[in-house]
Design a protein around this motif. Structure first.
Motif, mmCIF file in Angstrom:
data_model
loop_
_atom_site.group_PDB
_atom_site.id
_atom_site.type_symbol
_atom_site.label_atom_id
_atom_site.label_comp_id
_atom_site.label_asym_id
_atom_site.label_seq_id
_atom_site.Cartn_x
_atom_site.Cartn_y
_atom_site.Cartn_z
ATOM 1 N N ILE A 161 5.525 12.077 -19.357
ATOM 2 C CA ILE A 161 5.660 10.653 -19.679
ATOM 3 C C ILE A 161 6.104 9.761 -18.722
ATOM 4 C CG2 ILE A 161 6.991 9.057 -21.138
ATOM 5 C CD1 ILE A 161 6.788 11.474 -23.495
ATOM 6 N N MET A 162 7.136 10.393 -18.033
ATOM 7 C CA MET A 162 7.532 9.743 -16.477
ATOM 8 C C MET A 162 6.464 9.214 -15.531
ATOM 9 S SD MET A 162 10.594 8.359 -17.446
ATOM 10 C CE MET A 162 9.909 8.102 -18.936
ATOM 11 N N GLY A 163 5.427 10.536 -15.366
ATOM 12 C CA GLY A 163 4.473 10.482 -14.586
ATOM 13 C C GLY A 163 3.340 9.420 -15.089
ATOM 14 N N LEU A 164 3.042 9.366 -16.331
ATOM 15 C CA LEU A 164 2.029 8.519 -16.940
ATOM 16 C C LEU A 164 2.769 6.947 -16.670
ATOM 17 C CD1 LEU A 164 1.076 10.128 -20.336
ATOM 18 C CD2 LEU A 164 -0.343 9.538 -17.953
ATOM 19 N N CYS A 165 4.038 6.836 -16.527
ATOM 20 C CA CYS A 165 4.692 5.566 -16.279
ATOM 21 C C CYS A 165 4.415 5.140 -15.005
ATOM 22 C CB CYS A 165 6.222 5.431 -16.671
ATOM 23 S SG CYS A 165 6.566 5.526 -18.617
ATOM 24 N N LEU A 166 4.841 6.051 -14.141
ATOM 25 C CA LEU A 166 4.676 5.747 -12.584
ATOM 26 C C LEU A 166 3.208 5.379 -11.983
ATOM 27 C CD1 LEU A 166 6.904 8.328 -10.980
ATOM 28 C CD2 LEU A 166 7.415 5.942 -11.271
ATOM 29 N N LEU A 167 2.395 6.046 -12.909
ATOM 30 C CA LEU A 167 0.846 5.911 -12.516
ATOM 31 C C LEU A 167 0.631 4.460 -13.051
ATOM 32 C CD1 LEU A 167 -0.969 9.364 -13.264
ATOM 33 C CD2 LEU A 167 -0.901 8.151 -11.048
ATOM 34 N N ALA A 175 0.763 -1.197 -0.095
ATOM 35 C CA ALA A 175 0.103 0.167 0.021
ATOM 36 C C ALA A 175 0.897 1.176 -0.111
ATOM 37 C CB ALA A 175 -1.019 0.010 1.338
ATOM 38 N N THR A 176 1.935 1.365 0.749
ATOM 39 C CA THR A 176 2.843 2.472 0.793
ATOM 40 C C THR A 176 3.555 2.620 -0.754
ATOM 41 O OG1 THR A 176 2.888 1.917 3.059
ATOM 42 C CG2 THR A 176 4.871 3.519 1.975
ATOM 43 N N ALA A 177 3.984 1.540 -1.166
ATOM 44 C CA ALA A 177 4.496 1.587 -2.578
ATOM 45 C C ALA A 177 3.623 2.302 -3.594
ATOM 46 C CB ALA A 177 5.221 0.166 -2.645
ATOM 47 N N ILE A 178 2.400 1.595 -3.539
ATOM 48 C CA ILE A 178 1.343 2.076 -4.441
ATOM 49 C C ILE A 178 1.004 3.569 -4.168
ATOM 50 C CG2 ILE A 178 -1.133 2.007 -5.330
ATOM 51 C CD1 ILE A 178 -1.040 -1.115 -4.347
ATOM 52 N N GLY A 179 0.916 4.003 -3.031
ATOM 53 C CA GLY A 179 0.762 5.255 -2.671
ATOM 54 C C GLY A 179 1.903 6.222 -3.223
ATOM 55 N N ALA A 180 3.053 5.765 -2.949
ATOM 56 C CA ALA A 180 4.244 6.618 -3.240
ATOM 57 C C ALA A 180 4.357 6.963 -4.882
ATOM 58 C CB ALA A 180 5.330 5.946 -2.823
ATOM 59 N N LEU A 181 3.932 5.631 -5.565
ATOM 60 C CA LEU A 181 4.163 5.689 -7.179
ATOM 61 C C LEU A 181 3.173 6.442 -7.640
ATOM 62 C CD1 LEU A 181 4.831 2.112 -8.079
ATOM 63 C CD2 LEU A 181 6.236 3.951 -8.377
ATOM 64 N N ALA A 182 1.742 6.493 -7.126
ATOM 65 C CA ALA A 182 0.778 7.248 -7.589
ATOM 66 C C ALA A 182 0.922 8.821 -7.275
ATOM 67 C CB ALA A 182 -0.661 6.785 -6.728
ATOM 68 N N ALA A 228 1.748 1.877 -10.595
ATOM 69 C CA ALA A 228 1.001 2.138 -9.458
ATOM 70 C C ALA A 228 -0.278 1.346 -9.676
ATOM 71 C CB ALA A 228 0.642 3.388 -8.901
ATOM 72 N N VAL A 229 -0.955 1.426 -10.623
ATOM 73 C CA VAL A 229 -2.119 0.796 -10.968
ATOM 74 C C VAL A 229 -1.743 -0.741 -11.218
ATOM 75 C CG1 VAL A 229 -4.046 0.440 -13.019
ATOM 76 C CG2 VAL A 229 -3.441 2.888 -12.070
ATOM 77 N N ASN A 230 -0.960 -1.078 -12.008
ATOM 78 C CA ASN A 230 -0.354 -2.327 -12.045
ATOM 79 C C ASN A 230 -0.223 -3.298 -10.669
ATOM 80 O OD1 ASN A 230 -0.394 -2.380 -15.013
ATOM 81 N ND2 ASN A 230 1.691 -2.131 -15.176
ATOM 82 N N LEU A 231 0.648 -2.384 -9.767
ATOM 83 C CA LEU A 231 0.780 -3.153 -8.540
ATOM 84 C C LEU A 231 -0.640 -3.220 -7.995
ATOM 85 C CD1 LEU A 231 3.626 -1.507 -6.733
ATOM 86 C CD2 LEU A 231 3.340 -3.864 -7.231
ATOM 87 N N SER A 273 3.937 10.396 -6.823
ATOM 88 C CA SER A 273 4.846 10.821 -7.638
ATOM 89 C C SER A 273 4.581 10.996 -9.122
ATOM 90 C CB SER A 273 6.163 9.803 -7.692
ATOM 91 O OG SER A 273 6.586 9.624 -6.181
ATOM 92 N N GLY A 274 3.589 9.938 -9.455
ATOM 93 C CA GLY A 274 3.091 10.102 -10.859
ATOM 94 C C GLY A 274 2.131 11.448 -11.072
ATOM 95 N N VAL A 275 1.424 11.634 -10.239
ATOM 96 C CA VAL A 275 0.620 12.613 -10.196
ATOM 97 C C VAL A 275 1.591 13.965 -10.366
ATOM 98 C CG1 VAL A 275 -1.209 14.172 -9.187
ATOM 99 C CG2 VAL A 275 -1.423 11.425 -9.425
ATOM 100 N N TRP A 276 2.157 14.103 -9.450
ATOM 101 C CA TRP A 276 3.222 15.072 -9.496
ATOM 102 C C TRP A 276 3.834 15.675 -10.687
ATOM 103 C CZ3 TRP A 276 8.466 16.319 -9.435
ATOM 104 C CH2 TRP A 276 8.677 17.489 -9.221
ATOM 105 N N LEU A 277 4.466 14.534 -11.319
ATOM 106 C CA LEU A 277 5.151 14.597 -12.600
ATOM 107 C C LEU A 277 4.218 14.943 -13.610
ATOM 108 C CD1 LEU A 277 7.926 11.485 -12.495
ATOM 109 C CD2 LEU A 277 8.223 14.153 -12.473
ATOM 110 N N VAL A 278 3.062 14.176 -13.721
ATOM 111 C CA VAL A 278 1.900 14.793 -14.722
ATOM 112 C C VAL A 278 1.804 16.081 -14.767
ATOM 113 C CG1 VAL A 278 -0.648 14.472 -15.366
ATOM 114 C CG2 VAL A 278 1.128 12.428 -14.877
#
Length: 114
Positions: A29-35, A6-13, A38-41, A15-20
């Motif tokens: 693009i890197m933000g979309l990859c991180l998102l 849950a912590t890993a999913i939250g951190a990835l999500a 997060a969805v895959n996890l 970071s992804g929103v911040w980069l988007v």
């Protein structure tokens, strides 16, 4: 185990929103990859997080129905990884083409900003 996932999913999500929300296309693009990671996890964790359990329930063997690993989320995540890789490659090609045409890598395509 669930707290770590849950912590890993939250951190990835997060970071992804911040980069988007950044102004440069490569960061978007890197933000979309991180998102997508997060969805895959998240999807992968929905299939139960048990180690050494049967992936499919077999008849004739007494098993607890709550302690088996569901193979469907694993298949969905594998498919999502392949599609995500193809979309990232497409985004990078579009990024290079847009940078060549406009001379900037800002998302709005406007003037060069310092």
């Amino acid at each position: 185990m669930e707290e770590i996932i849950a912590t890993a999913i939250g951190a990835l999500a997060a970071s992804g929103v911040w980069l988007v929300l950044r102004p440069r296309t490569y960061q978007v693009i890197m933000g979309l990859c991180l998102l997508s990671y997060a969805v895959n996890l998240f999807i992968f964790s929905m299939g139960s997080l048990f180690i050494g359990k049967e992936p499919i329930i077999r008849e004739g063997i007494k098993q607890d129905l709550l302690h088996y690993t569901d193979p469907l989320p694993q298949a969905l995540v594998l498919t999502a990884i392949v599609i995500g890789f193809a979309m990232t490659a497409l985004f990078l090609v579009v990024l290079l083409a847009a940078r060549g045409l406009t001379g900037t890598d800002h998302v709005d395509g406007g003037e060069k900003q310092p």
